[in-house]
Design an enzyme around this catalytic site. Structure first.
Site, PDB file in Angstrom:
ATOM      1  N   TRP A 239       0.824  -1.215   0.000  1.00 41.49           N
ATOM      2  CA  TRP A 239       0.000   0.000   0.000  1.00 41.49           C
ATOM      3  C   TRP A 239       0.855   1.261   0.000  1.00 41.49           C
ATOM      4  CZ3 TRP A 239      -5.059   1.976   0.500  1.00 41.49           C
ATOM      5  CH2 TRP A 239      -5.157   3.269   1.034  1.00 41.49           C
TER       6      TRP A 239
ATOM      7  N   ASP B 268       0.211   9.187   0.883  1.00 39.94           N
ATOM      8  CA  ASP B 268       0.816  10.502   0.607  1.00 39.94           C
ATOM      9  C   ASP B 268       2.279  10.472   0.128  1.00 39.94           C
ATOM     10  OD1 ASP B 268      -1.399  10.788   2.205  1.00 39.94           O
ATOM     11  OD2 ASP B 268      -0.441  12.016   3.714  1.00 39.94           O
TER      12      ASP B 268
ATOM     13  N   PHE C 228       4.116   8.882  10.228  1.00 36.34           N
ATOM     14  CA  PHE C 228       3.160   9.558   9.360  1.00 36.34           C
ATOM     15  C   PHE C 228       3.851  10.596   8.468  1.00 36.34           C
ATOM     16  CE2 PHE C 228      -1.402   8.935  11.231  1.00 36.34           C
ATOM     17  CZ  PHE C 228      -1.261   7.572  11.100  1.00 36.34           C
TER      18      PHE C 228
ATOM     19  N   ASP D  96       1.861  16.089   9.917  1.00 38.81           N
ATOM     20  CA  ASP D  96       2.313  16.405   8.557  1.00 38.81           C
ATOM     21  C   ASP D  96       3.178  17.670   8.488  1.00 38.81           C
ATOM     22  OD1 ASP D  96       0.597  14.259   8.187  1.00 38.81           O
ATOM     23  OD2 ASP D  96      -1.053  15.490   7.426  1.00 38.81           O
TER      24      ASP D  96
ATOM     25  N   GLU E  95      -5.046  18.634   6.768  1.00 37.81           N
ATOM     26  CA  GLU E  95      -3.887  17.752   6.664  1.00 37.81           C
ATOM     27  C   GLU E  95      -2.891  18.327   5.654  1.00 37.81           C
ATOM     28  OE1 GLU E  95      -5.515  13.378   7.713  1.00 37.81           O
ATOM     29  OE2 GLU E  95      -5.896  13.926   5.641  1.00 37.81           O
TER      30      GLU E  95
ATOM     31  N   TRP F 290      -8.931   8.377  -0.095  1.00 34.99           N
ATOM     32  CA  TRP F 290      -9.336   7.515   1.018  1.00 34.99           C
ATOM     33  C   TRP F 290     -10.702   6.901   0.744  1.00 34.99           C
ATOM     34  CZ3 TRP F 290      -5.764   5.958   4.095  1.00 34.99           C
ATOM     35  CH2 TRP F 290      -4.666   6.788   4.375  1.00 34.99           C
TER      36      TRP F 290
HETATM   37  C1  FRU Z   1      -3.246  12.186   4.637  1.00 31.16           C
HETATM   38  C2  FRU Z   1      -2.901  11.479   5.940  1.00 31.16           C
HETATM   39  C3  FRU Z   1      -1.961  12.324   6.777  1.00 31.16           C
HETATM   40  C4  FRU Z   1      -1.268  11.308   7.626  1.00 31.16           C
HETATM   41  C5  FRU Z   1      -1.145  10.142   6.684  1.00 31.16           C
HETATM   42  C6  FRU Z   1      -1.253   8.800   7.347  1.00 31.16           C
HETATM   43  O1  FRU Z   1      -3.662  11.337   3.629  1.00 31.16           O
HETATM   44  O2  FRU Z   1      -4.073  11.176   6.646  1.00 31.16           O
HETATM   45  O3  FRU Z   1      -2.597  13.338   7.518  1.00 31.16           O
HETATM   46  O4  FRU Z   1      -0.018  11.767   8.066  1.00 31.16           O
HETATM   47  O5  FRU Z   1      -2.179  10.274   5.729  1.00 31.16           O
HETATM   48  O6  FRU Z   1      -0.933   7.763   6.474  1.00 31.16           O
END
Ligand code: FRU
Length: 497
Positions: free
Chosen positions: A43, A46, A105, A170, A224, A305
């Site tokens: 998988w 980002d 993350f 992030d 985000e 998502w």
């Molecule tokens: C965005 C997000 C970020 C987070 C990451 C987790 O798509 O939700 O905020 O850091 O993906 O995989």
């Protein structure tokens, strides 16, 4: 001693993760892309840590190498000399240390005087049943651009400012006036916002306040993946808000990615309305970087998502968009156009002879790894509705439709017959002038549409049969006059050692 054990632990986890990803590679899987950034398997979401370091382009990404669904986040890694040809590198970050127990993350990368430094969010689940968790910011360094050591100073920012909610993630870092600056995504009282921090050494960070926040309207509950930079005389804040409600043709994806454009006045970011950056079904969590030539280049996650991802049947899921150069139009609109290096992908060029289309005109695209570029002369085209169907099957059951409606000033990408899994249409505004320039990139299970130098961009995943290679221009009542039309077959861009 304790520190040494932790260090070995991280490298062991990195090695295991890299091997797990390699073991499941299946380059022949039907939906694998030919010239887009992807993981070897598993998988991805980002893009992370985009950086031009020691004359190479590094791209990291959120990665779960053990499965084709989201899980404990690692950072995958790829490198390129030219933004076109990519090579996989070992996994860069694996979670499981005290400050990133449940995931590494999203975050960014900087060249700190020759040391490639990653700045990322530690995700820590305390109790799954009660949904108790916290997020913090961490750094990891590398001197060879391949092996990363997490800092002993982690977490460099242990928690969000008092009073704010736990979503705190992030970090995007850049250097300005001799100091490091960071923007971080945040939320307070159920409304999205972006926080600003400052540091002289990437380890000690001082909170500077809220750079931008929700205006009280339809701007989402959590912002985000923020990114903040100067562009053509303005300041641009890119962000990926969760929780924006659909409005007319706008905001139909689960979450949105877009921009706030403004100016710094007395230390305050004064900005306009939130505007989508890409109007397709699959574009999220964009990040940018400055390359060696002074260009601001953006790459996004080419999925969304909770969308259907038919490639999961093949043991992988997720890809990143083509690199796109950002600029502001004279009217102040943020544009994204494919970087010029992508011409290196072209292996054959075919010029279409037909220059006037009335009804339908069908050609064989020969593959689903191609670029189609055409210019429509609107001064002498009579049709109000016209466009092109791509990835068409010979029995008529599959096609992805790109339709322009001149009187409405819109372009629609319709996936109702795009193959398995996906559906639905997206409609975006376009400028109707004397001509319309269309540039389409198709890469097996993706489509990227750039109108008029990137004024309107649409990115979507599609899952047609491999044999669906027809391209059909069409008009409804009237003609469409093409000034020029070119079809290019594009090569694979993955290099193997
Ligand atoms: C965005 C997000 C970020 C987070 C990451 C987790 O798509 O939700 O905020 O850091 O993906 O995989």
């Amino acid at each position: 001693m304790e520190h040494v054990t932790e260090k070995q632990d991280h490298q062991t986890r990195v090695k295991q993760a890299t091997e797990a990803g390699k073991a499941k590679q299946n380059p022949d899987a039907a939906f694998r892309l030919g010239y887009h950034l992807m993981a070897p398997s598993g998988w991805i979401n980002d893009p992370n840590g985009l950086v031009f370091y020691k004359e190479q382009y590094h791209v990291f990404y959120q990665h779960h190498p053990y499965d084709e669904t989201w899980g404990p986040m690692h950072w995958g890694h790829a490198v390129s000399d030219d933004l076109v040809h990519w090579r996989h590198l070992p996994v860069a970050l694996a979670p499981g240390d005290a400050f990133d127990q449940s995931g590494c993350f999203s975050g960014s990368a900087v060249d700190d005087d020759g040391v490639l430094t990653l700045i990322y969010t530690g995700h820590n689940v305390v109790n799954q049943e009660t949904d108790e968790l916290y997020q913090n910011q961490n750094i990891a360094r590398s001197v060879d651009g391949v092996t990363f050591e997490k800092s002993e100073a982690n977490p460099v920012i242990p928690a969000q400012p008092v009073g704010m909610q736990r979503d705190f993630r992030d970090p995007k870092v850049w250097k300005e006036d001799g100091s490091w600056k960071m923007v971080v995504g945040s939320t307070e009282a159920g409304k999205g916002q972006v926080l600003l921090y400052q540091s002289s050494d990437l380890e000690n960070w001082e909170y500077q306040g809220i750079l931008a926040k929700h205006n009280g309207g339809n701007e989402g509950y959590m912002w985000e993946c923020p990114d903040f930079f100067k562009l053509d005389g303005k300041h641009v804040l890119l962000l990926s808000p969760q929780g924006i409600e659909p409005e007319g043709n706008r905001f139909h994806n689960l979450y949105q990615t877009g921009s706030l454009i403004g100016e710094m006045r007395d230390g305050e970011f004064v900005r306009g309305a939130f505007t989508e950056l890409d109007y397709g079904h699959d574009f999220y969590a964009v990040q940018t970087f400055l390359d060696g030539k002074g260009r601001r280049i953006a790459i996004g996650w080419m999925d969304m998502w909770e969308s259907p991802m038919p490639s999961q049947q093949e043991g992988w899921s997720g890809a990143l968009t083509l690199p796109r150069e950002l600029n502001l139009s004279p009217a102040g609109k943020l544009r994204m156009k494919p970087v010029e290096e992508l011409q290196l992908l072209r292996v054959t060029e075919e010029q279409l002879k037909q220059n006037e289309i009335s009804g339908t005109f069908l050609i064989d695209g020969q593959s689903n790894q191609l670029e189609l570029e055409f210019d429509i002369d609107l001064t002498i085209s009579a049709a109000n509705i016209f466009g092109v169907n791509v990835c068409c099957s010979s029995d008529g059951s599959e096609r992805s439709t790109i339709q322009i409606n001149r009187s409405k000033g819109t372009i629609t990408l319709d996936r109702s017959y795009s193959g398995i899994g996906v559906s639905g249409a997206r409609t975006a505004p376009i400028e109707i002038g004397e001509s319309l320039h269309v540039r389409l990139f198709i890469d097996r299970s993706s489509i990227e549409i750039f109108i008029n130098e990137g004024e309107t961009v649409m990115t979507s995943r599609i899952y047609p049969k491999e044999s669906s290679t027809g391209i059909e221009f069409f008009t409804e009542e009237g003609t469409m006059k093409l000034r020029s039309a070119h079809l290019y077959q594009l090569k694979n861009s993955w290099l193997t050692d």
